[in-house]
Design a protein around this motif. Structure first.
Motif, PDB file in Angstrom:
ATOM      1  N   VAL A  53     -29.588 -14.874  -5.058  1.00  0.00           N
ATOM      2  CA  VAL A  53     -28.355 -15.271  -4.498  1.00  0.00           C
ATOM      3  C   VAL A  53     -28.421 -15.017  -3.071  1.00  0.00           C
ATOM      4  O   VAL A  53     -28.114 -13.879  -2.735  1.00  0.00           O
ATOM      5  CB  VAL A  53     -27.240 -14.951  -5.142  1.00  0.00           C
ATOM      6  N   ASP A  54     -28.426 -15.838  -2.197  1.00  0.00           N
ATOM      7  CA  ASP A  54     -28.630 -15.515  -0.901  1.00  0.00           C
ATOM      8  C   ASP A  54     -27.068 -16.264  -0.160  1.00  0.00           C
ATOM      9  O   ASP A  54     -26.473 -16.742  -0.979  1.00  0.00           O
ATOM     10  CB  ASP A  54     -29.776 -15.863  -0.037  1.00  0.00           C
ATOM     11  N   THR A  55     -26.940 -16.287   0.986  1.00  0.00           N
ATOM     12  CA  THR A  55     -25.765 -16.972   1.386  1.00  0.00           C
ATOM     13  C   THR A  55     -25.595 -18.478   1.289  1.00  0.00           C
ATOM     14  O   THR A  55     -24.617 -18.942   0.964  1.00  0.00           O
ATOM     15  CB  THR A  55     -25.543 -16.728   3.144  1.00  0.00           C
ATOM     16  N   HIS A  56     -26.749 -19.187   1.261  1.00  0.00           N
ATOM     17  CA  HIS A  56     -26.831 -20.526   0.910  1.00  0.00           C
ATOM     18  C   HIS A  56     -26.394 -20.688  -0.419  1.00  0.00           C
ATOM     19  O   HIS A  56     -25.242 -21.453  -0.901  1.00  0.00           O
ATOM     20  CB  HIS A  56     -28.165 -21.150   1.140  1.00  0.00           C
ATOM     21  N   VAL A  57     -27.007 -19.884  -1.464  1.00  0.00           N
ATOM     22  CA  VAL A  57     -26.706 -20.230  -2.898  1.00  0.00           C
ATOM     23  C   VAL A  57     -25.307 -19.728  -3.298  1.00  0.00           C
ATOM     24  O   VAL A  57     -24.890 -20.636  -3.818  1.00  0.00           O
ATOM     25  CB  VAL A  57     -27.841 -19.299  -3.668  1.00  0.00           C
ATOM     26  N   HIS A  58     -24.961 -18.581  -2.395  1.00  0.00           N
ATOM     27  CA  HIS A  58     -23.400 -18.042  -2.801  1.00  0.00           C
ATOM     28  C   HIS A  58     -22.496 -19.462  -2.290  1.00  0.00           C
ATOM     29  O   HIS A  58     -21.371 -19.586  -3.132  1.00  0.00           O
ATOM     30  CB  HIS A  58     -23.276 -16.925  -1.832  1.00  0.00           C
ATOM     31  N   ARG A  59     -22.686 -19.738  -1.232  1.00  0.00           N
ATOM     32  CA  ARG A  59     -21.885 -20.696  -0.592  1.00  0.00           C
ATOM     33  C   ARG A  59     -21.828 -22.084  -1.601  1.00  0.00           C
ATOM     34  O   ARG A  59     -20.709 -22.602  -1.990  1.00  0.00           O
ATOM     35  CB  ARG A  59     -22.183 -21.350   0.790  1.00  0.00           C
ATOM     36  N   ILE A  60     -23.165 -22.745  -1.994  1.00  0.00           N
ATOM     37  CA  ILE A  60     -23.074 -23.849  -2.744  1.00  0.00           C
ATOM     38  C   ILE A  60     -22.676 -23.629  -4.262  1.00  0.00           C
ATOM     39  O   ILE A  60     -22.033 -24.526  -4.694  1.00  0.00           O
ATOM     40  CB  ILE A  60     -24.636 -24.449  -2.556  1.00  0.00           C
ATOM     41  N   ALA A  61     -22.968 -22.602  -4.879  1.00  0.00           N
ATOM     42  CA  ALA A  61     -22.447 -22.737  -6.435  1.00  0.00           C
ATOM     43  C   ALA A  61     -21.198 -22.526  -6.094  1.00  0.00           C
ATOM     44  O   ALA A  61     -20.251 -23.368  -7.311  1.00  0.00           O
ATOM     45  CB  ALA A  61     -23.238 -21.323  -6.884  1.00  0.00           C
ATOM     46  N   ARG A 105     -29.740 -25.895   3.817  1.00  0.00           N
ATOM     47  CA  ARG A 105     -30.023 -26.091   5.263  1.00  0.00           C
ATOM     48  C   ARG A 105     -29.957 -27.670   5.635  1.00  0.00           C
ATOM     49  O   ARG A 105     -29.571 -27.894   6.907  1.00  0.00           O
ATOM     50  CB  ARG A 105     -31.531 -25.662   5.525  1.00  0.00           C
ATOM     51  N   GLU A 106     -30.387 -28.557   4.553  1.00  0.00           N
ATOM     52  CA  GLU A 106     -30.370 -29.913   5.037  1.00  0.00           C
ATOM     53  C   GLU A 106     -28.875 -30.691   4.804  1.00  0.00           C
ATOM     54  O   GLU A 106     -28.840 -31.619   5.391  1.00  0.00           O
ATOM     55  CB  GLU A 106     -31.507 -30.584   4.425  1.00  0.00           C
ATOM     56  N   TYR A 107     -28.383 -30.236   3.835  1.00  0.00           N
ATOM     57  CA  TYR A 107     -27.092 -30.916   3.368  1.00  0.00           C
ATOM     58  C   TYR A 107     -25.577 -30.009   3.289  1.00  0.00           C
ATOM     59  O   TYR A 107     -24.922 -30.572   4.050  1.00  0.00           O
ATOM     60  CB  TYR A 107     -27.248 -31.817   2.125  1.00  0.00           C
ATOM     61  N   CYS A 108     -25.611 -29.181   2.571  1.00  0.00           N
ATOM     62  CA  CYS A 108     -24.612 -28.317   2.346  1.00  0.00           C
ATOM     63  C   CYS A 108     -24.448 -27.083   3.278  1.00  0.00           C
ATOM     64  O   CYS A 108     -24.260 -26.059   2.755  1.00  0.00           O
ATOM     65  CB  CYS A 108     -24.653 -27.992   0.834  1.00  0.00           C
ATOM     66  N   THR A 109     -24.289 -27.605   4.388  1.00  0.00           N
ATOM     67  CA  THR A 109     -24.142 -26.403   5.615  1.00  0.00           C
ATOM     68  C   THR A 109     -22.974 -25.579   5.504  1.00  0.00           C
ATOM     69  O   THR A 109     -22.031 -26.289   5.008  1.00  0.00           O
ATOM     70  CB  THR A 109     -24.432 -26.908   7.058  1.00  0.00           C
ATOM     71  N   ALA A 110     -22.864 -24.594   6.335  1.00  0.00           N
ATOM     72  CA  ALA A 110     -21.510 -23.821   6.117  1.00  0.00           C
ATOM     73  C   ALA A 110     -20.448 -24.701   6.791  1.00  0.00           C
ATOM     74  O   ALA A 110     -19.323 -24.896   6.082  1.00  0.00           O
ATOM     75  CB  ALA A 110     -21.478 -22.683   6.823  1.00  0.00           C
ATOM     76  N   HIS A 167     -33.596 -21.770  -7.242  1.00  0.00           N
ATOM     77  CA  HIS A 167     -33.249 -21.131  -6.250  1.00  0.00           C
ATOM     78  C   HIS A 167     -33.993 -21.434  -4.755  1.00  0.00           C
ATOM     79  O   HIS A 167     -33.197 -21.839  -3.696  1.00  0.00           O
ATOM     80  CB  HIS A 167     -33.790 -19.590  -6.233  1.00  0.00           C
ATOM     81  N   THR A 168     -35.257 -21.621  -4.703  1.00  0.00           N
ATOM     82  CA  THR A 168     -35.836 -22.129  -3.361  1.00  0.00           C
ATOM     83  C   THR A 168     -35.321 -23.619  -2.869  1.00  0.00           C
ATOM     84  O   THR A 168     -35.057 -23.782  -1.890  1.00  0.00           O
ATOM     85  CB  THR A 168     -37.261 -22.253  -3.502  1.00  0.00           C
ATOM     86  N   ALA A 169     -35.050 -24.374  -3.860  1.00  0.00           N
ATOM     87  CA  ALA A 169     -34.702 -25.817  -3.633  1.00  0.00           C
ATOM     88  C   ALA A 169     -33.284 -25.744  -3.219  1.00  0.00           C
ATOM     89  O   ALA A 169     -32.725 -26.393  -2.498  1.00  0.00           O
ATOM     90  CB  ALA A 169     -34.787 -26.669  -4.757  1.00  0.00           C
TER      91      ALA A 169
END
Length: 277
Positions: A184-192, A232-237, A224-226
């Motif tokens: 879980v990085d910042t992207h995964v944390h935010r999106i989930a 990066r492409e759709y669900c940005t912060a 995780h990787t996807a």
């Protein structure tokens, strides 16, 4: 990796997060049965959008070093630092021994493109010394990472100063090839949390537990990787695609849009929504 990575140019294809040239073996996991959870449905969609790979096989210590370099920066910045480090220290025999004996100023200069180079160089030298002292070098450490009990490997990694849960899980995934590991990085944390796959106020560890419980082990790695690429492409912060309308996001039907107000365009951290209730 931080949210500022959303504003950077496209990442290189060769990186630790996946991509067409990012390592791993392309697979079609499991069967074509219907997903049992919403999280699994999301991962299936992400796999169809990006890539489905089985990871593992990277050298354990090099993977640890590489993940430290990626902390709080993008792959675009950490990749050149990794390449420079390997060019300078990786051709001298045992990488751990080479880095354990490295002068910090020289190492810091070598990895400068990754940012926080003084802190990261200190961490890498400290980790290298521990690997040499406790395992005799990178070969025995690699064997431990790849064949040891996953819980034990994770515990050992987390005991190392400078290694957090995401770093430990990346080593388990990319080196150990362990199924059921969803870093879980910042992207995964935010999106989930935004999608409702985990509680809105969940911390990184709670998000990991929620996703790993809901996604089949063989799908966690590419999930995780996807998911990082989707972030990066759709669900940005700050500017998720759904603000342009539901048709702009390919996963909108699976998303609770926690913290997003399409009418006003306001976007807040999902935890703030819980705090207001």
């Amino acid at each position: 990796m931080n949210d500022d990575a959303d504003d950077r140019p496209d990442e290189p294809s060769r990186n630790i997060s996946g991509g067409p040239g990012g390592g791993g073996e392309t697979v079609v996991p499991g069967d074509d049965s219907e997903p049992e959870t919403r999280a699994e449905a999301v991962v299936d969609e992400l796999g169809a959008m990006y890539w489905q790979k089985a990871y593992g096989g990277q050298d354990g210590f090099e993977c640890l070093v590489r993940t430290v370099l990626s902390q709080n920066t993008s792959d675009k910045a950490s990749q050149p630092a990794h390449d420079s480090l390997m060019s300078r220290y990786g051709e001298r025999g045992d990488l751990a021994e080479s880095l354990a004996n490295a002068a910090q100023d020289d190492l810091a200069e070598t990895i400068a493109s990754a940012g926080l180079y003084n802190q990261k160089s200190e961490t890498i030298i400290r980790l290298a010394n521990r690997v040499v002292d406790e395992y005799g070098g990178e070969e025995s450490f690699d064997e431990f990472v790849k064949t040891g009990d996953p819980d034990e490997v994770r515990d050992v990694l987390l005991e190392m100063k400078g290694v957090g849960p995401k770093t430990a899980d990346c080593v388990l995934l990319f080196s150990g090839g362990r199924g059921g590991v969803f870093p879980v990085d910042t992207h995964v944390h935010r999106i989930a949390r935004r999608m409702g796959l985990a509680p809105a106020d969940a911390d990184h560890e709670q998000v990991r537990q929620a996703i790993e419980a809901a996604v089949p082990p063989e799908k966690c790695g590419f999930g995780h990787t996807a998911m990082i690429q989707f972030g990066r492409e759709y669900c940005t912060a700050r500017e998720p695609a759904c603000l342009d309308g539901p048709e702009a996001c390919p996963l909108v039907e699976h998303c609770d849009q926690v913290g997003i107000d399409e009418l006003s365009g306001a976007v807040v951290d999902p935890a703030e929504v819980v705090a207001e209730d």
